[in-house]
Motif scaffolding. Structure first.
Motif, PDB file in Angstrom:
ATOM      1  N   GLN A   2       0.836  -1.177   0.000  1.00  0.00           N
ATOM      2  CA  GLN A   2       0.000   0.000   0.000  1.00  0.00           C
ATOM      3  C   GLN A   2       0.879   1.238   0.000  1.00  0.00           C
ATOM      4  OE1 GLN A   2      -2.390  -0.693   3.486  1.00  0.00           O
ATOM      5  NE2 GLN A   2      -4.100  -1.274   2.202  1.00  0.00           N
ATOM      6  N   VAL A  14      -6.001  -1.736   5.681  1.00  0.00           N
ATOM      7  CA  VAL A  14      -6.622  -2.772   4.881  1.00  0.00           C
ATOM      8  C   VAL A  14      -5.728  -3.177   3.734  1.00  0.00           C
ATOM      9  CG1 VAL A  14      -8.654  -3.396   3.557  1.00  0.00           C
ATOM     10  CG2 VAL A  14      -8.832  -1.753   5.412  1.00  0.00           C
ATOM     11  N   VAL A  16      -5.201  -5.638   0.572  1.00  0.00           N
ATOM     12  CA  VAL A  16      -6.162  -6.366  -0.241  1.00  0.00           C
ATOM     13  C   VAL A  16      -5.799  -7.833  -0.106  1.00  0.00           C
ATOM     14  CG1 VAL A  16      -7.184  -6.584  -2.500  1.00  0.00           C
ATOM     15  CG2 VAL A  16      -6.231  -4.410  -1.767  1.00  0.00           C
ATOM     16  N   SER A  25     -15.604  -8.259  -3.616  1.00  0.00           N
ATOM     17  CA  SER A  25     -15.679  -6.814  -3.791  1.00  0.00           C
ATOM     18  C   SER A  25     -15.860  -6.446  -5.243  1.00  0.00           C
ATOM     19  CB  SER A  25     -14.399  -6.178  -3.247  1.00  0.00           C
ATOM     20  OG  SER A  25     -14.385  -4.802  -3.489  1.00  0.00           O
ATOM     21  N   THR A 154      -4.171   2.922  -2.709  1.00  0.00           N
ATOM     22  CA  THR A 154      -3.759   1.580  -2.333  1.00  0.00           C
ATOM     23  C   THR A 154      -3.353   0.813  -3.582  1.00  0.00           C
ATOM     24  OG1 THR A 154      -5.293   1.525  -0.466  1.00  0.00           O
ATOM     25  CG2 THR A 154      -4.448  -0.586  -1.247  1.00  0.00           C
ATOM     26  N   ARG A 183     -20.240   2.026   1.205  1.00  0.00           N
ATOM     27  CA  ARG A 183     -18.888   1.590   1.531  1.00  0.00           C
ATOM     28  C   ARG A 183     -18.380   2.372   2.742  1.00  0.00           C
ATOM     29  NH1 ARG A 183     -14.416   4.719   0.085  1.00  0.00           N
ATOM     30  NH2 ARG A 183     -13.168   2.818   0.064  1.00  0.00           N
ATOM     31  N   THR A 187     -10.961   3.523   3.542  1.00  0.00           N
ATOM     32  CA  THR A 187     -10.447   2.177   3.348  1.00  0.00           C
ATOM     33  C   THR A 187     -10.102   1.976   1.872  1.00  0.00           C
ATOM     34  OG1 THR A 187     -12.621   1.196   2.902  1.00  0.00           O
ATOM     35  CG2 THR A 187     -11.912   1.324   5.206  1.00  0.00           C
ATOM     36  N   SER A 188      -9.395   0.900   1.575  1.00  0.00           N
ATOM     37  CA  SER A 188      -9.097   0.566   0.188  1.00  0.00           C
ATOM     38  C   SER A 188     -10.401   0.408  -0.598  1.00  0.00           C
ATOM     39  CB  SER A 188      -8.310  -0.747   0.128  1.00  0.00           C
ATOM     40  OG  SER A 188      -8.268  -1.246  -1.186  1.00  0.00           O
ATOM     41  N   SER A 190     -11.120  -1.825  -2.443  1.00  0.00           N
ATOM     42  CA  SER A 190     -11.449  -3.252  -2.482  1.00  0.00           C
ATOM     43  C   SER A 190     -12.078  -3.767  -1.186  1.00  0.00           C
ATOM     44  CB  SER A 190     -10.192  -4.067  -2.776  1.00  0.00           C
ATOM     45  OG  SER A 190      -9.240  -3.882  -1.747  1.00  0.00           O
ATOM     46  N   ASP A 191     -12.159  -2.925  -0.163  1.00  0.00           N
ATOM     47  CA  ASP A 191     -12.785  -3.349   1.088  1.00  0.00           C
ATOM     48  C   ASP A 191     -14.243  -3.739   0.803  1.00  0.00           C
ATOM     49  OD1 ASP A 191     -13.957  -3.633   3.583  1.00  0.00           O
ATOM     50  OD2 ASP A 191     -13.092  -1.806   4.414  1.00  0.00           O
ATOM     51  N   THR A 193     -16.753  -4.317   2.740  1.00  0.00           N
ATOM     52  CA  THR A 193     -17.754  -3.953   3.746  1.00  0.00           C
ATOM     53  C   THR A 193     -18.856  -3.095   3.127  1.00  0.00           C
ATOM     54  OG1 THR A 193     -16.030  -3.962   5.440  1.00  0.00           O
ATOM     55  CG2 THR A 193     -18.119  -2.904   5.999  1.00  0.00           C
ATOM     56  N   SER A 203     -19.158  -1.618  -4.088  1.00  0.00           N
ATOM     57  CA  SER A 203     -17.948  -1.723  -4.911  1.00  0.00           C
ATOM     58  C   SER A 203     -18.162  -1.030  -6.249  1.00  0.00           C
ATOM     59  CB  SER A 203     -17.559  -3.191  -5.117  1.00  0.00           C
ATOM     60  OG  SER A 203     -17.274  -3.815  -3.888  1.00  0.00           O
TER      61      SER A 203
END
Length: 250
Positions: A2, A14, A16, A25, A154, A183, A187-188, A190-191, A193, A203
């Motif tokens: 990162q 985070v 990936v 994601s 990232t 989201r 965070t990245s 790609s997170d 969540t 995403s």
């Protein structure tokens, strides 16, 4: 691995992690269709961004009605406007507006794509439509090295699109900017969540274009992505205003 943005900060947290997690994601951005082709948020070559002559006295973002105009934060001085051709079209035009004083200037324009089935004001997982609305832009990343991004960036090879997708999609995620729809900011991209639940989708990114519609993201040329990454500045509170032209005006 990162890396930080142009401000030199190093992105912690985070990573990936595994391709399996990343593929969850990426599901909003792409996948293998029944015909064996990718259904991803795409990346075509598109046309290179066009520098625009300075536009004087734009008091508001053109083509955007009061409902969405009022959702643009007062402190935002950078707006990426995505004008979809119509509700069921995958073709769009991406325009960067920059605020100077009390007026907006049309800075750059690119051809782009959105969801392959068009647009919706009630996006859900798998509907192949991009969500209409105003969303902040907070985080970026991709397969390639940081090109000088101002947003936290990232870098990870795990962004690489699976090679069982059509080859035209393999570079879709070389550069991405997360659209803050369902989201966690900071965070990245790609997170995986999704605070409002999986069924609401997520995403959703700005990313490189492959010449056709996406699963929900917005895509534009590599040169356009590089320009946005180098230009969008967290201190200017950038947002994206996106939708089909009729919904944008409503």
């Amino acid at each position: 691995m990162q890396t930080g943005g142009a401000n030199g900060s190093v992105r912690a947290g985070v990573a990936v992690a595994a391709c399996g997690v990343l593929l969850m994601s990426l599901s909003a951005c792409g996948g293998s269709g029944a015909d064996g082709g990718a259904e991803g948020d795409g990346a075509s070559g598109g046309k290179a961004g066009r520098a625009e002559a300075r536009t004087v006295d734009l008091k508001r973002i053109p083509g955007v009605g009061d409902r969405l105009q009022e959702k643009i934060p007062a402190g935002s001085r950078q707006v990426v406007a995505v004008y979809g051709e119509n509700k069921d079209s995958a073709d769009s035009t991406v325009v960067l507006y920059t605020k100077h004083g009390s007026t907006w200037d049309r800075t750059r324009t690119w051809n782009g794509h959105n969801g392959k089935k068009g647009w919706t004001t009630d996006h859900h997982e798998g509907d192949k439509r991009s969500p209409v609305g105003v969303f902040t832009l907070s985080d970026a990343g991709g397969v390639l090295a940081d090109p000088g991004a101002r947003l936290p960036y990232t870098r990870s090879a795990s962004f690489q699109a699976p090679h069982y997708w059509a080859e035209s999609h393999w570079h879709d995620f070389d550069y991405v900017i997360a659209i803050d729809y369902n989201r966690v900011k900071g965070t990245s991209p790609s997170d995986p969540t999704r605070p409002e639940g999986q069924s609401k989708g997520g995403s959703i990114w700005l990313h490189m274009d492959h010449g056709s519609g996406t699963s929900a993201c917005v895509s534009l040329s590599k040169s356009g992505m590089r320009y946005l990454l180098r230009t969008l500045d967290p201190d200017q509170h950038p947002v994206v205003v996106m939708g089909d032209k009729a919904d944008l005006k409503a």
